[in-house]
Write an enzyme that holds these catalytic residues in place. Structure first.
Site, PDB file in Angstrom:
ATOM      1  N   LEU A   1      10.037   1.726   4.052  1.00 29.55           N
ATOM      2  CA  LEU A   1      10.442   0.706   3.074  1.00 29.55           C
ATOM      3  C   LEU A   1      11.959   0.529   3.142  1.00 29.55           C
ATOM      4  O   LEU A   1      12.481  -0.577   3.014  1.00 29.55           O
ATOM      5  CB  LEU A   1      10.010   1.094   1.651  1.00 29.55           C
ATOM      6  CG  LEU A   1       8.513   1.259   1.397  1.00 29.55           C
ATOM      7  CD1 LEU A   1       8.237   1.404  -0.095  1.00 29.55           C
ATOM      8  CD2 LEU A   1       7.710   0.103   1.952  1.00 29.55           C
TER       9      LEU A   1
ATOM     10  N   GLU B   1       8.218  -3.272  10.262  1.00 30.12           N
ATOM     11  CA  GLU B   1       7.426  -2.532  11.256  1.00 30.12           C
ATOM     12  C   GLU B   1       7.195  -3.322  12.537  1.00 30.12           C
ATOM     13  O   GLU B   1       6.976  -2.734  13.605  1.00 30.12           O
ATOM     14  CB  GLU B   1       6.081  -2.109  10.633  1.00 30.12           C
ATOM     15  CG  GLU B   1       5.375  -1.034  11.443  1.00 30.12           C
ATOM     16  CD  GLU B   1       4.078  -0.557  10.794  1.00 30.12           C
ATOM     17  OE1 GLU B   1       3.867  -0.825   9.587  1.00 30.12           O
ATOM     18  OE2 GLU B   1       3.273   0.087  11.496  1.00 30.12           O
TER      19      GLU B   1
ATOM     20  N   LEU C   1       0.819  -1.224   0.000  1.00 29.18           N
ATOM     21  CA  LEU C   1       0.000   0.000   0.000  1.00 29.18           C
ATOM     22  C   LEU C   1       0.850   1.271   0.000  1.00 29.18           C
ATOM     23  O   LEU C   1       0.323   2.366  -0.183  1.00 29.18           O
ATOM     24  CB  LEU C   1      -0.896   0.040   1.236  1.00 29.18           C
ATOM     25  CG  LEU C   1      -2.086  -0.918   1.289  1.00 29.18           C
ATOM     26  CD1 LEU C   1      -2.863  -0.693   2.583  1.00 29.18           C
ATOM     27  CD2 LEU C   1      -3.007  -0.721   0.098  1.00 29.18           C
TER      28      LEU C   1
ATOM     29  N   ARG D   1       5.220  14.773  10.575  1.00 27.64           N
ATOM     30  CA  ARG D   1       3.860  14.222  10.618  1.00 27.64           C
ATOM     31  C   ARG D   1       3.149  14.411  11.948  1.00 27.64           C
ATOM     32  O   ARG D   1       1.961  14.686  11.987  1.00 27.64           O
ATOM     33  CB  ARG D   1       3.952  12.715  10.366  1.00 27.64           C
ATOM     34  CG  ARG D   1       3.382  12.347   9.076  1.00 27.64           C
ATOM     35  CD  ARG D   1       3.623  10.908   8.805  1.00 27.64           C
ATOM     36  NE  ARG D   1       4.086  10.843   7.442  1.00 27.64           N
ATOM     37  CZ  ARG D   1       4.516   9.758   6.851  1.00 27.64           C
ATOM     38  NH1 ARG D   1       4.585   8.632   7.534  1.00 27.64           N
ATOM     39  NH2 ARG D   1       4.887   9.782   5.618  1.00 27.64           N
TER      40      ARG D   1
HETATM   41  C1  SIN Z   1       2.893   8.738   2.512  1.00 25.18           C
HETATM   42  O1  SIN Z   1       2.991   8.477   1.323  1.00 25.18           O
HETATM   43  O2  SIN Z   1       2.451   9.793   2.947  1.00 25.18           O
HETATM   44  C2  SIN Z   1       3.312   7.696   3.494  1.00 25.18           C
HETATM   45  C3  SIN Z   1       4.734   7.381   3.344  1.00 25.18           C
HETATM   46  C4  SIN Z   1       5.287   6.902   4.647  1.00 25.18           C
HETATM   47  O3  SIN Z   1       4.555   6.475   5.523  1.00 25.18           O
HETATM   48  O4  SIN Z   1       6.496   7.017   4.828  1.00 25.18           O
END
Ligand code: SIN
Length: 485
Positions: free
Chosen positions: A373, A356, A43, A274
């Site tokens: 990733l 994770e 995803l 974030r």
């Molecule tokens: C995103 O594309 O905003 C998520 C990427 C991530 O969680 O590093």
């Protein structure tokens, strides 16, 4: 010569990369309880962060990772991560994986929150995770045995406390199986579905972490959850992610009156870390705002973000007309997990955790965008190297626990549990809601429940995790209170 047997739980990027690393020398079995592409890896929309631009350097990536993580990161782990990143990209390129490029054949670099420069490599626009996962699966040699729709139900130890096997349930017919192994790798991802509103795949119910807890493996930072600011919401439900890369292309967060929500909140505005953006949005929501991602400044939205476009179209969202996407923060990533060293080893001999599901400390208290990733690649390779250095000296005999009769416990309904978890473990927490969650779980006595199918197993695992997470969150709250006195 008989090869040592390695079992890998989870077929996302971490599990699949490890399978590839070990395929030649080991008898490798990879298990997924669902379809091969049902993972958070598949995803992932953003991409892979790596300092490969001529003006970039790993030190800058290192700094950004620490700043986003509030300097609570394991610095040795961060150093490994950022220094390995260019090699991972080079190797993927050598093996034939194609990252998005300009018409002149130069790599395209995306920008995401808290990065000091564009350094995110992506593929198929917003389909990096899907294309990478498929790429790895396509490279599995025939010797890798891929068990689909088969869920691990428990980890078995031998008389010395070493991992010796697993029990599984085939999800389509409910049959139970036993597999011996010499090494077991947990790569089952995080815990997103313990919250109702999440960017995570439906299959992500923390199974691997819950099973590790059950055998006494050390876990850490289980309440350190990252909330992504922009989950697309339709009819009151989280449908999926709208990548931070969209803000990297100029989209901004606004309220129902077109007022910019991040402009005054942080020097990086909409591309602040974030946790900062999610907190601002959470407060705005509580103050009665409806939040939108205004995409009017993004050129060629549909070409750059085909996966997001498909999701919006599927839900008949009129974004082409309005240039706005309704969004809200939701659970995205677990920074904690099964405690490991930098080679994936856990506190239980021959049990490894990667991706994770693992807690190396690399992300500190807030993961930098597109480092996940990368983490999956870097630490799966290190775990595979560690396994190659570890010879199992004797033939293991798994102790099979006897069936317990007369179990009386019950399991809560999934939606009820998710709501309790949302109240207790969301962006803002209090002792009261955390204790409410613990009391609610105690009334169920969930460990004493006879579980016979996938749904029950998932709910039991979610209860095990919710209890541990609430305990951990209470300790963190008390720590903060003590510090403030
Ligand atoms: C995103 O594309 O905003 C998520 C990427 C991530 O969680 O590093």
């Amino acid at each position: 010569m008989v090869k040592e047997k390695v079992i890998i739980l989870g077929a996302g990027i971490a599990g699949s990369q490890t399978a590839l690393e070990l395929a030649q020398d080991y008898d490798v079995h990879i298990f997924t309880k669902s379809d091969p592409l049902a993972s958070n890896s598949a995803l992932a929309q953003g991409g892979i962060a790596a300092a490969v631009h001529p003006d970039d350097e790993p030190l800058s990536h290192y700094r950004d990772t620490l700043i986003a993580g509030h300097f609570e990161n394991n610095r040795k782990a961060v150093r490994l991560l950022v220094e390995e990143a260019p090699h991972i990209i080079e190797e993927l390129h050598r093996e034939g994986f194609i990252f998005d490029q300009t018409s002149k054949g130069k790599l395209l670099f995306g920008l995401e929150g808290a990065h000091s420069m564009p350094r995110i490599l992506h593929a198929g626009g917003d389909q990096t995770g899907l294309l990478l996962t498929r790429f790895l699966h396509d490279h599995f040699p025939a010797t890798v045995q891929f068990h689909q729709h088969e869920m691990a139900t428990s980890i078995l130890l031998d008389e010395y406390g070493h991992v010796a096997g697993i029990r599984t349930l085939t999800t389509k017919d409910g049959h139970c199986h036993f597999y011996h192994c010499d090494h077991l790798i947990i790569a089952t991802g995080g815990i997103g579905q313990i919250f109702g509103s999440t960017s995570n795949d439906l299959s992500i119910t923390g199974d691997g972490i819950a099973m590790a807890i059950q055998i006494g493996a050390r876990v850490s930072d289980l309440s350190a959850i990252q909330f992504h600011p922009t989950l697309y919401f339709a009819n009151g439900h989280a449908v999926g992610l709208v990548s931070e890369a969209v803000r990297g292309q100029g989209a901004v967060l606004v309220d129902q009156n077109d007022r910019r929500l991040m402009a005054e909140e942080h020097p990086l505005a909409d591309l602040a870390p974030r946790d900062v953006v999610s907190s601002v949005l959470f407060r705005a929501q509580n103050a009665g705002c409806t939040i939108f991602l205004d995409i009017s400044a993004v050129t060629d939205f549909e070409t750059k973000f085909p996966q997001i476009t498909a999701m919006l179209d599927k839900n008949q969202e009129p974004f082409r007309l309005t240039k706005k996407i309704p969004v809200q923060p939701g659970a995205h990533f677990l920074m904690g997990g099964i405690s490991t060293n930098l080679s994936g080893q856990t506190s239980i001999p021959d049990l490894y955790a990667i991706g994770e599901a693992a807690s190396t400390g690399v992300h500190g208290s807030n993961r930098l965008a597109s480092n996940s990733l990368l983490e999956a690649f870097v630490f799966s390779k290190r775990a595979a190297d560690q396994i190659k250095r570890t010879k199992v000296a004797y033939k293991k005999m798994a102790i099979i626990p006897k069936k317990t009769k007369g179990l009386q416990g019950t399991l809560p309904e999934k939606a009820v549990l998710q709501e309790k978890v949302r109240q207790a473990l969301g962006i803002e927490r209090s002792e009261k809601t955390l204790n409410d969650l613990l009391c609610f779980l105690a009334t169920h006595s969930f460990l004493n429940c006879q579980v016979t199918n996938k749904d029950m197993l998932e709910r039991r695992n979610m209860c095990i995790l919710a209890a541990k997470m609430a305990d951990n969150a209470l300790v963190q709250l008390q720590r903060v209170e003590t510090e403030m006195r």
